[in-house]
Design an enzyme around this catalytic site. Structure first.
Site, mmCIF file in Angstrom:
data_model
loop_
_atom_site.group_PDB
_atom_site.id
_atom_site.type_symbol
_atom_site.label_atom_id
_atom_site.label_comp_id
_atom_site.label_asym_id
_atom_site.label_seq_id
_atom_site.Cartn_x
_atom_site.Cartn_y
_atom_site.Cartn_z
ATOM 1 N N CYS A 252 68.328 59.251 69.479
ATOM 2 C CA CYS A 252 69.778 59.391 69.067
ATOM 3 C C CYS A 252 70.138 60.538 68.099
ATOM 4 C CB CYS A 252 69.995 58.122 68.408
ATOM 5 S SG CYS A 252 71.628 58.186 67.536
ATOM 6 N N CYS A 255 72.429 60.145 64.968
ATOM 7 C CA CYS A 255 71.605 59.515 63.868
ATOM 8 C C CYS A 255 70.650 60.447 63.209
ATOM 9 C CB CYS A 255 70.523 58.381 64.474
ATOM 10 S SG CYS A 255 71.540 57.261 65.723
ATOM 11 N N ASP A 256 69.793 61.200 63.971
ATOM 12 C CA ASP A 256 68.926 62.053 63.581
ATOM 13 C C ASP A 256 68.969 63.566 63.673
ATOM 14 O OD1 ASP A 256 67.559 59.548 63.025
ATOM 15 O OD2 ASP A 256 66.531 59.508 65.214
HETATM 16 C C1 LIG Z 1 66.971 55.568 67.792
HETATM 17 C C2 LIG Z 1 68.126 55.091 67.400
HETATM 18 C C3 LIG Z 1 68.893 55.381 66.289
HETATM 19 C C4 LIG Z 1 70.197 55.166 65.802
HETATM 20 N N1 LIG Z 1 70.600 55.480 64.732
HETATM 21 C C5 LIG Z 1 72.011 54.983 64.437
HETATM 22 C C6 LIG Z 1 72.711 55.279 63.233
HETATM 23 O O1 LIG Z 1 72.268 56.026 62.287
HETATM 24 N N2 LIG Z 1 74.014 54.997 63.208
HETATM 25 C C7 LIG Z 1 74.629 54.198 63.907
HETATM 26 O O2 LIG Z 1 75.895 53.932 63.998
HETATM 27 N N3 LIG Z 1 73.904 54.079 65.172
HETATM 28 C C8 LIG Z 1 72.841 54.354 65.572
HETATM 29 N N4 LIG Z 1 72.308 53.979 66.681
HETATM 30 C C9 LIG Z 1 73.061 53.215 67.794
HETATM 31 C C10 LIG Z 1 72.869 51.749 67.224
HETATM 32 O O3 LIG Z 1 71.873 51.237 66.660
HETATM 33 C C11 LIG Z 1 73.350 50.793 68.340
HETATM 34 O O4 LIG Z 1 74.656 51.192 68.552
HETATM 35 C C12 LIG Z 1 73.530 49.257 67.659
HETATM 36 O O5 LIG Z 1 72.369 49.102 67.355
HETATM 37 C C13 LIG Z 1 73.839 48.403 68.963
HETATM 38 O O6 LIG Z 1 74.038 47.236 68.564
HETATM 39 P P1 LIG Z 1 73.807 45.940 69.441
HETATM 40 O O7 LIG Z 1 73.815 44.826 68.449
HETATM 41 O O8 LIG Z 1 74.817 45.810 70.438
HETATM 42 O O9 LIG Z 1 72.329 46.222 70.070
HETATM 43 P P2 LIG Z 1 70.895 46.188 69.514
HETATM 44 O O10 LIG Z 1 70.736 46.858 68.207
HETATM 45 O O11 LIG Z 1 70.258 46.921 70.886
HETATM 46 O O12 LIG Z 1 70.413 44.725 69.497
HETATM 47 C C14 LIG Z 1 70.238 44.020 70.579
HETATM 48 C C15 LIG Z 1 69.101 42.751 70.374
HETATM 49 O O13 LIG Z 1 69.339 41.974 71.369
HETATM 50 C C16 LIG Z 1 68.021 41.512 71.621
HETATM 51 N N5 LIG Z 1 67.557 41.079 72.880
HETATM 52 C C17 LIG Z 1 67.030 41.834 74.130
HETATM 53 N N6 LIG Z 1 67.014 41.143 75.179
HETATM 54 C C18 LIG Z 1 67.188 39.795 75.036
HETATM 55 C C19 LIG Z 1 67.434 38.409 75.341
HETATM 56 N N7 LIG Z 1 67.173 38.250 76.565
HETATM 57 N N8 LIG Z 1 67.836 37.491 74.804
HETATM 58 C C20 LIG Z 1 68.272 37.626 73.492
HETATM 59 N N9 LIG Z 1 68.289 38.716 72.778
HETATM 60 C C21 LIG Z 1 67.785 40.040 73.319
HETATM 61 C C22 LIG Z 1 67.069 42.757 71.151
HETATM 62 O O14 LIG Z 1 65.661 42.185 70.740
HETATM 63 C C23 LIG Z 1 67.729 43.148 69.908
HETATM 64 O O15 LIG Z 1 67.454 42.533 68.705
HETATM 65 C C24 LIG Z 1 70.876 54.358 66.793
HETATM 66 C C25 LIG Z 1 70.301 53.847 68.087
HETATM 67 C C26 LIG Z 1 68.997 54.477 68.462
HETATM 68 C C27 LIG Z 1 68.378 54.052 69.820
#
Ligand SMILES: Cc1cc2nc3c(=O)[nH]c(=O)nc-3n(C[C@H](O)[C@H](O)[C@H](O)COP(=O)(O)OP(=O)(O)OC[C@H]3O[C@@H](n4cnc5c(N)ncnc54)[C@H](O)[C@@H]3O)c2cc1C
Length: 422
Positions: A252, A255-256
């Site tokens: 990302c 983010c980094d």
């Molecule tokens: C390395 C990295 C760094 C980042 N840094 C930043 C930052 O500094 N600032 C920022 O705003 N954004 C950042 N982002 C982006 C941000 O993290 C994401 O946009 C955000 O986390 C998305 O949230 P979400 O809840 O949709 O998904 P996720 O955070 O991906 O969470 C999904 C969840 O679903 C769960 N899951 C998976 N499969 C299943 C299943 N079958 N049943 C139930 N649960 C399941 C997973 O275990 C996980 O806990 C970063 C992304 C990455 C990859």
């Protein structure tokens, strides 16, 4: 199940026959997630294996002696000897069962399994996924007194929980460690009274029937389901990639990249996102070297022209990463020249991988909502999908920007819509 102290160790564990010992701590979310599973296992296997708990902070010396450095940690003993692998962190029921089955005879294991009774729980809303999107939906639904369960195969937090520093989430003057934001959000959701079923195995999902089976035995029925399962970055499966993820290898740039002011960076990929992210990284880094497997970039022409005009970026065409290593503070990428087969070493301050993400839809059973060409779920402005009473939020939906703030916004919209409908 019994609580012991270090003084009882000799009597209860060394001379205790078959024993499973849980080193737990207070204020420890994975310990809270483990407790009901440990209790349920004790009821099933309790006649054959002794279930013991020991408070880690109160018995530090013994913990150190046994090599226990995190909570919870499960240790297994037979006739005074430690057996099987130790497990710690977000422990799943299946990991415990796998080990317990090795401590009893196959006949006993079968009889125990036959004794298990299926459980059915009814909820208004089931949230699949405990990242920022799912947790926010949980907070709003809990506060609206809607009976909600949040299900996640891992511990809550999603990507936020594993992000080193989050500096763009509003409300904090200083960058926050991602795990702290995850902790605040999940504690806030728990305080609203919703149920958490985390570190569980998702056995099956039926979005049409609104039925989710976890740990093979527990069926959760809900009136509405919110999908918040996020994405998984495509990986190269090169040695060292997993080890240095978040410690030199990032997925990302938003983010980094800011941590690489005047530093040298390696970018892997050559599609739209790799080129756009490489351009973004040059706002900070002094030099960007891209590694691309083909002889041409596969991004759109405008992005390619911008890249060609940028003196900070150079591209190693027809090269592929093979291995990652750390040398002091530097990352070393071993790249193979696909034409000559020569293996070269490329040293930089950090590596960014942009070879795409895939949405976590394959875990959602056979009835999937409508999706775009890239497998991201299509929603309307209320976060409704094409399946009645199924919502989708966060990174898994078709949208332009994937950030914590946008995930949180989606969760808010879905939860308010549901609160009005129920
Ligand atoms: C390395 C990295 C760094 C980042 N840094 C930043 C930052 O500094 N600032 C920022 O705003 N954004 C950042 N982002 C982006 C941000 O993290 C994401 O946009 C955000 O986390 C998305 O949230 P979400 O809840 O949709 O998904 P996720 O955070 O991906 O969470 C999904 C969840 O679903 C769960 N899951 C998976 N499969 C299943 C299943 N079958 N049943 C139930 N649960 C399941 C997973 O275990 C996980 O806990 C970063 C992304 C990455 C990859």
């Amino acid at each position: 199940m019994k609580e012991i102290n270090a003084i009882d160790f000799e009597k209860e564990v060394i001379n205790g026959g078959k024993v499973i010992l849980d080193f737990y701590s207070t204020e420890c979310p994975p310990c809270e997630a483990l407790a009901p599973k440990f209790e349920a296992m004790a009821e099933l296997y309790g006649e054959k294996v002794k279930f013991l708990k020991i408070f880690r902070q109160g018995n530090r010396e013994l913990a150190t002696e046994l090599g226990v450095s995190s909570s919870p940690t499960l240790l297994f003993f037979e006739n005074g000897k430690q057996i099987l692998d130790t497990i710690s962190g977000g422990i799943k029921k299946s990991e415990i069962v796998e080990r317990l089955d090795k401590m009893v005879s196959p006949e006993e294991a079968q009889a125990i399994k036959a004794n298990q009774k299926p459980i059915v729980s009814e909820y208004d809303v089931a949230i699949l996924g405990g990242g920022p999107a799912g947790l926010t939906a949980g907070i709003y639904l809990g506060q609206a007194k809607i009976k909600t369960v949040l299900i996640d195969p891992a511990l809550p937090g999603g990507y936020m929980g594993i992000t080193h520093q989050v500096s763009n989430y509003p409300g904090f003057e200083q960058p926050q460690p991602g795990f702290m934001l995850a902790h605040y959000m999940s504690e806030q959701a728990k305080h609203t009274g919703i149920d958490f079923k985390v570190a569980v195995d998702i056995t099956s999902v039926d979005l049409v029937k609104k039925e989710i089976v976890i740990d093979e035995l527990e069926t959760i029925r809900a009136k509405k389901i919110i999908i918040a399962t996020g994405t998984t970055p495509n990986t190269m499966n090169a040695p060292g990639e997993k080890e240095y993820k978040g410690k030199g290898i990032s997925y990302c740039a938003t983010c980094d990249a800011k941590y690489f002011v005047d530093k040298e960076v390696t970018v892997i990929g050559g599609g739209n996102s790799a080129v756009e992210e490489a351009l973004f990284i040059t706002k900070f880094a002094s030099k960007v070297t891209m590694i691309h497997q083909f002889d041409k970039l596969t991004a759109n022409q405008t992005a390619i022209e911008q890249l060609q005009a940028n003196e900070k970026i150079s591209v190693m065409y027809e090269h592929e990463p093979r291995k990652f290593e750390k040398r002091g503070n530097k990352m070393v990428t071993f790249v193979e020249d696909l034409k000559t087969k020569e293996l070269k070493e490329l040293e930089s301050d950090g590596v960014f991988v942009f070879i795409g993400f895939k949405s976590n839809v394959e875990v959602l059973g056979k009835h999937l909502p409508d999706m775009n060409n890239w497998g991201y779920i299509l929603t309307d402005e209320d976060m409704k999908t094409s399946i009645p009473d199924v919502f989708a939020i966060g990174d898994i939906i078709s949208k332009k920007y994937r950030q914590i703030t946008t995930a949180v916004a989606d969760g808010t919209i879905a939860a308010i819509t549901i609160s009005k409908e129920l």
